[in-house]
Design a protein around this motif. Structure first.
Motif, PDB file in Angstrom:
ATOM      1  N   ILE A  54     -29.063   7.646  10.879  1.00 51.40           N
ATOM      2  CA  ILE A  54     -30.006   8.340  11.754  1.00 51.40           C
ATOM      3  C   ILE A  54     -29.464   9.739  12.020  1.00 51.40           C
ATOM      4  N   ALA A  55     -30.282  10.735  11.734  1.00 52.34           N
ATOM      5  CA  ALA A  55     -29.906  12.131  11.998  1.00 52.34           C
ATOM      6  C   ALA A  55     -31.100  12.816  12.639  1.00 52.34           C
ATOM      7  N   GLY A  56     -30.938  13.221  13.869  1.00 58.02           N
ATOM      8  CA  GLY A  56     -32.061  13.812  14.592  1.00 58.02           C
ATOM      9  C   GLY A  56     -33.171  12.784  14.717  1.00 58.02           C
ATOM     10  N   ASP A  57     -34.382  13.166  14.326  1.00 60.88           N
ATOM     11  CA  ASP A  57     -35.490  12.219  14.428  1.00 60.88           C
ATOM     12  C   ASP A  57     -35.860  11.649  13.060  1.00 60.88           C
ATOM     13  N   VAL A  58     -34.899  11.702  12.139  1.00 58.96           N
ATOM     14  CA  VAL A  58     -35.150  11.201  10.780  1.00 58.96           C
ATOM     15  C   VAL A  58     -34.195  10.062  10.479  1.00 58.96           C
ATOM     16  N   VAL A  59     -34.704   9.065   9.774  1.00 61.10           N
ATOM     17  CA  VAL A  59     -33.863   7.924   9.419  1.00 61.10           C
ATOM     18  C   VAL A  59     -33.822   7.799   7.892  1.00 61.10           C
ATOM     19  N   ASP A 102     -31.698  17.893   7.963  1.00 55.92           N
ATOM     20  CA  ASP A 102     -31.715  18.767   6.788  1.00 55.92           C
ATOM     21  C   ASP A 102     -30.346  18.769   6.103  1.00 55.92           C
ATOM     22  N   ASP A 103     -29.288  18.859   6.906  1.00 58.93           N
ATOM     23  CA  ASP A 103     -27.934  18.842   6.346  1.00 58.93           C
ATOM     24  C   ASP A 103     -27.659  17.523   5.620  1.00 58.93           C
ATOM     25  N   VAL A 104     -28.031  16.416   6.269  1.00 60.30           N
ATOM     26  CA  VAL A 104     -27.763  15.094   5.682  1.00 60.30           C
ATOM     27  C   VAL A 104     -28.519  14.932   4.361  1.00 60.30           C
ATOM     28  N   ARG A 105     -29.771  15.358   4.358  1.00 63.19           N
ATOM     29  CA  ARG A 105     -30.577  15.243   3.134  1.00 63.19           C
ATOM     30  C   ARG A 105     -29.936  16.035   1.987  1.00 63.19           C
ATOM     31  N   ASN A 124     -28.997  26.163  -4.115  1.00 59.64           N
ATOM     32  CA  ASN A 124     -29.078  27.414  -3.371  1.00 59.64           C
ATOM     33  C   ASN A 124     -28.026  27.387  -2.250  1.00 59.64           C
ATOM     34  N   MET A 125     -28.003  28.447  -1.461  1.00 58.85           N
ATOM     35  CA  MET A 125     -26.939  28.538  -0.452  1.00 58.85           C
ATOM     36  C   MET A 125     -27.143  27.538   0.666  1.00 58.85           C
ATOM     37  N   LEU A 126     -28.376  27.147   0.923  1.00 57.24           N
ATOM     38  CA  LEU A 126     -28.620  26.128   1.952  1.00 57.24           C
ATOM     39  C   LEU A 126     -27.973  24.810   1.520  1.00 57.24           C
ATOM     40  N   ASP A 127     -28.124  24.482   0.238  1.00 55.42           N
ATOM     41  CA  ASP A 127     -27.529  23.248  -0.296  1.00 55.42           C
ATOM     42  C   ASP A 127     -25.999  23.310  -0.222  1.00 55.42           C
ATOM     43  N   LYS A 215     -29.201  32.126   8.040  1.00 52.71           N
ATOM     44  CA  LYS A 215     -30.033  31.038   8.572  1.00 52.71           C
ATOM     45  C   LYS A 215     -29.898  29.798   7.690  1.00 52.71           C
ATOM     46  N   ARG A 216     -29.454  28.716   8.290  1.00 49.88           N
ATOM     47  CA  ARG A 216     -29.289  27.463   7.553  1.00 49.88           C
ATOM     48  C   ARG A 216     -30.634  26.768   7.351  1.00 49.88           C
ATOM     49  N   GLY A 217     -30.588  25.716   6.555  1.00 51.55           N
ATOM     50  CA  GLY A 217     -31.817  24.979   6.252  1.00 51.55           C
ATOM     51  C   GLY A 217     -32.449  24.334   7.464  1.00 51.55           C
TER      52      GLY A 217
END
Ligand code: ZN
Length: 343
Positions: A54-59, A102-105, A124-127, A215-217
Motif C-alpha cells: 500500500i502506497a498512498g491511496d494505491v494498492v 508513483d515512486d513505487v510503480r 526518463n529522469m522520473l524513472d 519536479k518528480r513524478g
C-alpha cells in the motif's frame, strides 16, 4: 576476482509497517476494508500475486519472492516471524509503505518489468530518480549501480566520455533540470564522481530553473542543497572567466609563424577579426561545452578563412583548453574526486 562489497547492516525502514502491537494495529477485517477502498494499481495488480503493498491511496499486488530477491530489506522483513507482515487479504501479507505510489510503480517497473526486460535507454529522469531513491532505501544495490552507470554515460568522470561526440545525443530528459536530481542522487548514494558534470550542467541552467528545482513524478519538487546551490552560483563567473582566458591562450596566442601558407596575412586577419568580436569571447567560443557543438560554432565560421594547417592547429589547441578545463572541473566546485579525468 574482486570481493563483493560488504552488505550493509539490514535494518527495517521505519516506513514499513509490519505487525504492530495489537493495541495500535488494525484488524484483518479492517485491512480488507481499507484495501477495498483503495485504488488497485492498473499496472501492478496480479491476481496470483503474493504480497500487497500500500502506497498512498494505491494498492499493488505483486510477487513476494521477486521483491525479496531484489531487496534484502524486503527479504528480511518477509523472513521474520515477528514483527513482520501478517496474512491479511487472500492470504497475502500487507505492507504499508510511506513512499508515493508513483515512486513505487516506477521501482516495480525496474524490478519486475512487465515486458520481461527493463531497457535502461528507455528510462526518463522520473524513472531513474524514483529507482535510485527507493533502490537505495531498500538496499537494491544492483538497481542503484545500473542506474548510476546509465547517468554516468553523460555525467562522466572520463575525458574520453566527455569529448565523445555521442555525448551530445544523450536524451534531453536526462539533462537540464534533471541534473538537479542527479546531484542529489550522487549525494544520496555516495556516487560522488557524478557530481562535477552534474553541477556543471546545473551551473548552465537559467537561474530561475536552477532555483525552481526538479519536479518528480509524484509532483513533489526537489532542490539542490544550499551548499550545492552555492557551489553552482560561485563557480559561474569563474568558469566564464576561465573560458575567456582559454580563448586568449589557445586561439589569440597561436603563433602565426607556424603558418605554412604563403598568405599568412589572411590567417592573421581571420584570427585578429575574432579577437575584435566580443560575441566570440562571450558566446561563440565554448571550449567547455559539448565537443560536437563546439565544432559547429566558431571553428566552422573561420574554417574557410584559415589555411588548413592553422585551422587544425587552433582546433587542437582549443581541445587542449577543453581537456585542461575537464581536468579541473571538480576544483570549480571545491570537490576532490578520486581518479577523476582518467581515460
Ligand atoms: Zn595559416
Amino acid at each position: 576476482m574482486s570481493q563483493p562489497p560488504p552488505r550493509r547492516k539490514r535494518t527495517r525502514p521505519s516506513n514499513i509497517e509490519g505487525d504492530a502491537p495489537s493495541s495500535n494495529r488494525t484488524t484483518d477485517l479492517r485491512d480488507e476494508d481499507r484495501i477495498q477502498a483503495l485504488v488497485k494499481d492498473a499496472e501492478f495488480w496480479f491476481e496470483d500475486g503474493s504480497i500487497i503493498l500500500i502506497a498512498g491511496d494505491v494498492v499493488f499486488r505483486v510477487y513476494k519472492g521477486v521483491l525479496a530477491s531484489a531487496s534484502p530489506v524486503f527479504a528480511d522483513m518477509f523472513s521474520l516471524p515477528t514483527p513482520g507482515p501478517r496474512p491479511a487479504v487472500d492470504g497475502c501479507p500487507v505492507v504499508n509503505l510511506q513512499d508515493s505510489a508513483d515512486d513505487v510503480r516506477r521501482l516495480l517497473r525496474l524490478v519486475m518489468p512487465k515486458n520481461g526486460a527493463c531497457v535502461l535507454e528507455d528510462l526518463n529522469m522520473l524513472d531513474i530518480s524514483a529507482g535510485v531513491r527507493l533502490g537505495h532505501k531498500y538496499q537494491m544495490d544492483t538497481v542503484v549501480k545500473r542506474l548510476a552507470a546509465r547517468l554516468g554515460q553523460y555525467y562522466t568522470k572520463h575525458w574520453a566520455g566527455w569529448r565523445d561526440p555521442s555525448r551530445s545525443s544523450f536524451p534531453e530528459c536526462l539533462r537540464g533540470t534533471a541534473a538537479i536530481a542527479v546531484v542529489n542522487i550522487a549525494r544520496l548514494t555516495d556516487e560522488l564522481w557524478l557530481l562535477p558534470a552534474a553541477l556543471f550542467e546545473c551551473l548552465e541552467l537559467p537561474t530561475l530553473a536552477l532555483l525552481s528545482g526538479f519536479k518528480r513524478g509524484d509532483g513533489t519538487v526537489e532542490h539542490l542543497s544550499h551548499e550545492d546551490l552555492a557551489r553552482c552560483i560561485d563557480a559561474r563567473p569563474i568558469v566564464k572567466r576561465d573560458e575567456i582566458i582559454s580563448a586568449i591562450d589557445y586561439v589569440f596566442d597561436y603563433d602565426l609563424k607556424k603558418c605554412a601558407n604563403d598568405d599568412s596575412d589572411r590567417c592573421y586577419a581571420t584570427l585578429h577579426a575574432l579577437q575584435q568580436d566580443p560575441g566570440f569571447l562571450y558566446h561563440d567560443y565554448q571550449p567547455y561545452r559539448d565537443f560536437t557543438q563546439r565544432k559547429h560554432s566558431w571553428s566552422k565560421r573561420v574554417r574557410p578563412s584559415l589555411c588548413g594547417g592553422c585551422y587544425h592547429a587552433v582546433v587542437e589547441r582549443e581541445e587542449e583548453g577543453c581537456k585542461l578545463f575537464f581536468k579541473n572541473l571538480p576544483v570549480y566546485f571545491g570537490l576532490e574526486i578520486r581518479a577523476w579525468g582518467k581515460v
